[in-house]
Design a protein around this motif. Structure first.
Motif, mmCIF file in Angstrom:
data_model
loop_
_atom_site.group_PDB
_atom_site.id
_atom_site.type_symbol
_atom_site.label_atom_id
_atom_site.label_comp_id
_atom_site.label_asym_id
_atom_site.label_seq_id
_atom_site.Cartn_x
_atom_site.Cartn_y
_atom_site.Cartn_z
ATOM 1 N N ALA A 160 -54.124 -20.600 42.678
ATOM 2 C CA ALA A 160 -53.256 -20.915 41.549
ATOM 3 C C ALA A 160 -54.018 -20.720 40.258
ATOM 4 N N PRO A 161 -53.414 -20.107 39.256
ATOM 5 C CA PRO A 161 -54.114 -19.885 37.993
ATOM 6 C C PRO A 161 -54.544 -21.197 37.346
ATOM 7 N N MET A 162 -55.710 -21.148 36.702
ATOM 8 C CA MET A 162 -56.213 -22.261 35.904
ATOM 9 C C MET A 162 -56.090 -21.898 34.427
ATOM 10 N N VAL A 163 -56.441 -22.866 33.583
ATOM 11 C CA VAL A 163 -56.300 -22.632 32.149
ATOM 12 C C VAL A 163 -57.117 -21.426 31.709
ATOM 13 N N ASN A 164 -58.325 -21.291 32.246
ATOM 14 C CA ASN A 164 -59.207 -20.197 31.836
ATOM 15 C C ASN A 164 -59.025 -18.926 32.653
ATOM 16 N N THR A 165 -58.042 -18.902 33.580
ATOM 17 C CA THR A 165 -57.820 -17.687 34.386
ATOM 18 C C THR A 165 -56.391 -17.165 34.279
ATOM 19 N N VAL A 166 -55.578 -17.727 33.396
ATOM 20 C CA VAL A 166 -54.195 -17.258 33.258
ATOM 21 C C VAL A 166 -54.162 -15.797 32.790
ATOM 22 N N GLU A 167 -54.986 -15.473 31.807
ATOM 23 C CA GLU A 167 -55.021 -14.104 31.313
ATOM 24 C C GLU A 167 -55.498 -13.146 32.395
ATOM 25 N N ASP A 168 -56.490 -13.564 33.214
ATOM 26 C CA ASP A 168 -56.952 -12.720 34.324
ATOM 27 C C ASP A 168 -55.838 -12.504 35.341
ATOM 28 N N PHE A 169 -55.021 -13.529 35.562
ATOM 29 C CA PHE A 169 -53.929 -13.412 36.524
ATOM 30 C C PHE A 169 -52.929 -12.345 36.082
ATOM 31 N N TRP A 170 -52.502 -12.390 34.851
ATOM 32 C CA TRP A 170 -51.532 -11.412 34.372
ATOM 33 C C TRP A 170 -52.163 -10.022 34.251
ATOM 34 N N THR A 215 -40.707 -16.368 25.880
ATOM 35 C CA THR A 215 -41.624 -15.250 25.659
ATOM 36 C C THR A 215 -42.985 -15.802 25.271
ATOM 37 N N ASP A 216 -44.023 -15.144 25.799
ATOM 38 C CA ASP A 216 -45.389 -15.527 25.432
ATOM 39 C C ASP A 216 -46.327 -14.357 25.740
ATOM 40 N N VAL A 217 -47.530 -14.416 25.104
ATOM 41 C CA VAL A 217 -48.516 -13.358 25.275
ATOM 42 C C VAL A 217 -49.739 -13.931 25.975
ATOM 43 N N TYR A 218 -50.198 -13.257 27.030
ATOM 44 C CA TYR A 218 -51.377 -13.674 27.792
ATOM 45 C C TYR A 218 -52.371 -12.512 27.812
ATOM 46 N N GLY A 219 -53.311 -12.585 26.857
ATOM 47 C CA GLY A 219 -54.261 -11.489 26.745
ATOM 48 C C GLY A 219 -53.589 -10.250 26.205
ATOM 49 N N ARG A 220 -53.592 -9.195 27.021
ATOM 50 C CA ARG A 220 -52.955 -7.936 26.614
ATOM 51 C C ARG A 220 -51.525 -7.817 27.130
ATOM 52 N N VAL A 221 -51.058 -8.804 27.923
ATOM 53 C CA VAL A 221 -49.758 -8.712 28.586
ATOM 54 C C VAL A 221 -48.780 -9.667 27.906
ATOM 55 N N THR A 222 -47.596 -9.144 27.633
ATOM 56 C CA THR A 222 -46.506 -9.955 27.080
ATOM 57 C C THR A 222 -45.494 -10.196 28.187
ATOM 58 N N VAL A 223 -45.093 -11.475 28.380
ATOM 59 C CA VAL A 223 -44.180 -11.868 29.458
ATOM 60 C C VAL A 223 -42.907 -12.408 28.823
ATOM 61 N N VAL A 224 -41.777 -11.909 29.306
ATOM 62 C CA VAL A 224 -40.462 -12.326 28.808
ATOM 63 C C VAL A 224 -39.629 -12.769 30.007
ATOM 64 N N VAL A 225 -39.052 -13.996 29.940
ATOM 65 C CA VAL A 225 -38.185 -14.519 31.000
ATOM 66 C C VAL A 225 -36.754 -14.164 30.639
ATOM 67 N N ASN A 226 -36.080 -13.431 31.527
ATOM 68 C CA ASN A 226 -34.715 -12.982 31.276
ATOM 69 C C ASN A 226 -33.671 -13.929 31.865
ATOM 70 N N ARG A 253 -36.792 -16.179 39.086
ATOM 71 C CA ARG A 253 -36.837 -15.824 37.666
ATOM 72 C C ARG A 253 -36.986 -14.313 37.541
ATOM 73 N N GLU A 254 -36.106 -13.757 36.736
ATOM 74 C CA GLU A 254 -36.213 -12.336 36.421
ATOM 75 C C GLU A 254 -37.005 -12.211 35.126
ATOM 76 N N MET A 255 -38.087 -11.424 35.172
ATOM 77 C CA MET A 255 -38.986 -11.299 34.031
ATOM 78 C C MET A 255 -39.193 -9.837 33.676
ATOM 79 N N THR A 256 -39.746 -9.682 32.463
ATOM 80 C CA THR A 256 -40.186 -8.376 32.004
ATOM 81 C C THR A 256 -41.611 -8.513 31.474
ATOM 82 N N VAL A 257 -42.491 -7.657 31.953
ATOM 83 C CA VAL A 257 -43.880 -7.666 31.486
ATOM 84 C C VAL A 257 -44.129 -6.390 30.690
#
Length: 526
Positions: free
Chosen positions: A311-321, A353-364, A375-379
């Protein structure tokens, strides 16, 4: 009688001379061979050999005489005058020039001053000291002794019984060679002619090699009926699970700087051979390419069917995405609550919508039902965007197992959606540690495909394959038994489906035959 007496006197004279030369008294072994006991003669009271006498001279008193100074002289110490009865030590003797014993005798050894010993074995024999058994003196040739008594002496006196401490002969001891000092005189020879004929050494299996070999070769295929029976034999399943090696990774095998900051558990680490490598930079302090995730093979030995991760941690969320974008994953399966008594997983997706590092995540959109939420998303990254579906199974109780129906339905729904995608990447699956519930989902999905394609399933072989890719998959015995129950349930549904299909097929064939036999409505004639 006279000849016997003369022989005894010769023996006594020679014994006295030997005693004076060697500095000790005659041993008891020679005295025991004589018929009458006499007082031992000393160096300063020695009787020379006498001429044969008549029978009337037998009882005359014996006159003492000293040894010839040319043959042997005794030098008493100036400080201490020797008295009759004293014994001279070897160091106080002076031997003649032509004496067989050398003058520079090694006197470093301690010799007793007297040979008055109680047992014959207390003194070594002459042969033990490296000396001749029958010594001769040069003075014997010039002595006035009658040859005939001397001949009698040689016949009656046995020097092998004389036990004394003679002076050692210089140079009599053989210099010990190297091999003799080691206790052996056998030559050491190395035969190298057969070195080229030595058989090749056999490979030695390490415990790690044994574990990997066991995981690669363990198999137990079961058909539908055997699967139904095995799912109810919980004690056999427990023994089977206990024999599967966990294949956990040691921290020394990983060799990644700074990886501990990105691990939820110190003992649950990714296998080095299958771990996911991110495209980040690597330094001596931290490896930005590290994430606690492994690529997992699915049915048919597909190399990247799944990705199992923690499971992602606070310091690994950006690595996950970053991993989701890099591997082009279109499906994420989450089998854990955000908080179960304690924090299990951070919310790594946004409400909108939020940005994690270089990836932008949008929940549709968000849809809930059947025990999980979709959840349907767009990255997006730059100008490129992709569709993503997120499954969240939140009804798995902590430290327990859920009903088999809802999880099996989740597995079938994910497989159905995956088939609609043109080029889907690996399905990302995670729980808290990424081995227990994650292992159950991946194993159930792979075994369901095998059961549909082959009509049989190998649960043991599938779990062993998962542990080759990521150590510790299927964390408890209960999870292993739950896997058998879910597959048995799926086997029953497949059987019912086949039965319904066969029934429908028979019904349709019957209707077709009836239509062929029915001539239809006939026209009436007027």
């Amino acid at each position: 009688m006279r000849g016997l007496l003369g022989s005894r006197r010769v023996q006594r004279s020679i014994r006295v001379c030997l005693c004076g030369a060697l500095g000790c008294r005659v041993g008891k072994a020679v005295s025991s061979n004589m018929d009458q006991t006499e007082e031992p003669a000393l160096c300063n009271d020695m009787d020379p050999p006498e001429e044969p006498h008549s029978h009337n001279d037998v009882n005359k008193p014996k006159e003492s005489s000293h040894c010839d100074v040319d043959q042997l002289r005794c030098h008493p110490s100036s400080s201490n005058t020797k008295q009759p009865g004293d014994v001279l030590s070897p160091s106080e003797m002076e031997l003649p020039c032509d004496h067989p014993y050398p003058r520079n005798v090694d006197q470093s050894r301690d010799f007793p001053s007297s040979c008055e010993m109680d047992q014959p074995g207390d003194c070594p024999v002459l042969s033990d000291m490296g000396m001749s058994r029958n010594p001769t003196f040069p003075s014997d040739a010039n002595s006035n002794t009658d040859p005939s008594p001397a001949s009698d002496m040689d016949q009656t006196m046995n020097f092998s019984t004389v036990q004394k401490y003679p002076l050692p002969t210089v140079g009599s001891r053989k210099q010990a060679r190297l091999q003799e000092r080691r206790g052996s005189n056998v030559s050491l020879v190395l035969d190298v002619s057969s070195l080229g004929m030595v058989e090749p050494l056999c490979t030695i299996s390490t415990p790690r090699d044994t574990i990997l070999q066991l995981l690669r070769t363990s198999k137990r295929p079961l058909d539908a009926s055997q699967l139904q029976v095995a799912s109810r034999q919980t004690h056999i399943l427990d023994l089977e699970y206990q024999q599967i090696p966990p294949n956990f990774v040691n921290a020394t095998e990983l060799n990644v700087p700074g990886h501990a900051l990105k691990d939820r558990y110190k003992a649950i680490l990714p296998n080095p051979e299958t771990r996911v490598l991110l495209g980040g930079s690597t330094t001596e302090v931290e490896d930005n390419s590290y994430i606690n995730a492994n690529c997992i093979r699915g049915y048919g030995e597909s190399a990247k069917s799944y990705i199992a991760t923690q499971a992602p941690m606070v310091n690994t969320v950006e690595d996950f995405w970053e991993m989701v974008w890099q591997e082009e994953s279109a499906i994420i399966v989450m089998i854990v609550e955000l908080k179960e008594m304690t924090e299990k997983c951070v919310q790594y997706w946004p409400d909108q919508t939020d940005v994690y590092g270089r990836v932008t995540v949008v929940v549709n959109s968000v849809v809930s039902g059947n025990g999980y939420t979709v959840r349907e998303m767009t990255v997006q990254m730059g100008s490129e965007s992709r569709r993503l579906r997120h499954y969240w199974y939140s009804t798995w109780p902590d430290h327990q197992i859920p009903p088999a129906g809802p999880l099996l339905q989740l597995v079938l729904d994910v497989q159905s959606y995956r088939k609609t995608l043109c080029s889907p990447g690996p399905t990302v699956v995670h729980c808290r540690a990424g081995i227990g519930r994650t292992g159950c989902f991946i194993a159930c999905s792979a075994c369901c495909e095998q059961l549909e394609q082959e009509g049989q399933v190998d649960v043991l072989g599938t779990v062993c394959q998962l542990r080759l890719d990521r150590g510790g998959m299927i964390q408890t015995t209960e999870q292993y038994q739950f896997l058998y129950l879910a597959l048995a349930l799926h086997s029953e549904k497949l059987g019912e489906k086949d039965t319904n299909q066969s029934t429908d097929s028979i019904s349709s064939q019957r209707r077709e035959k009836e239509q062929e036999n029915d001539p239809g409505p006939q026209e009436s004639s007027e």
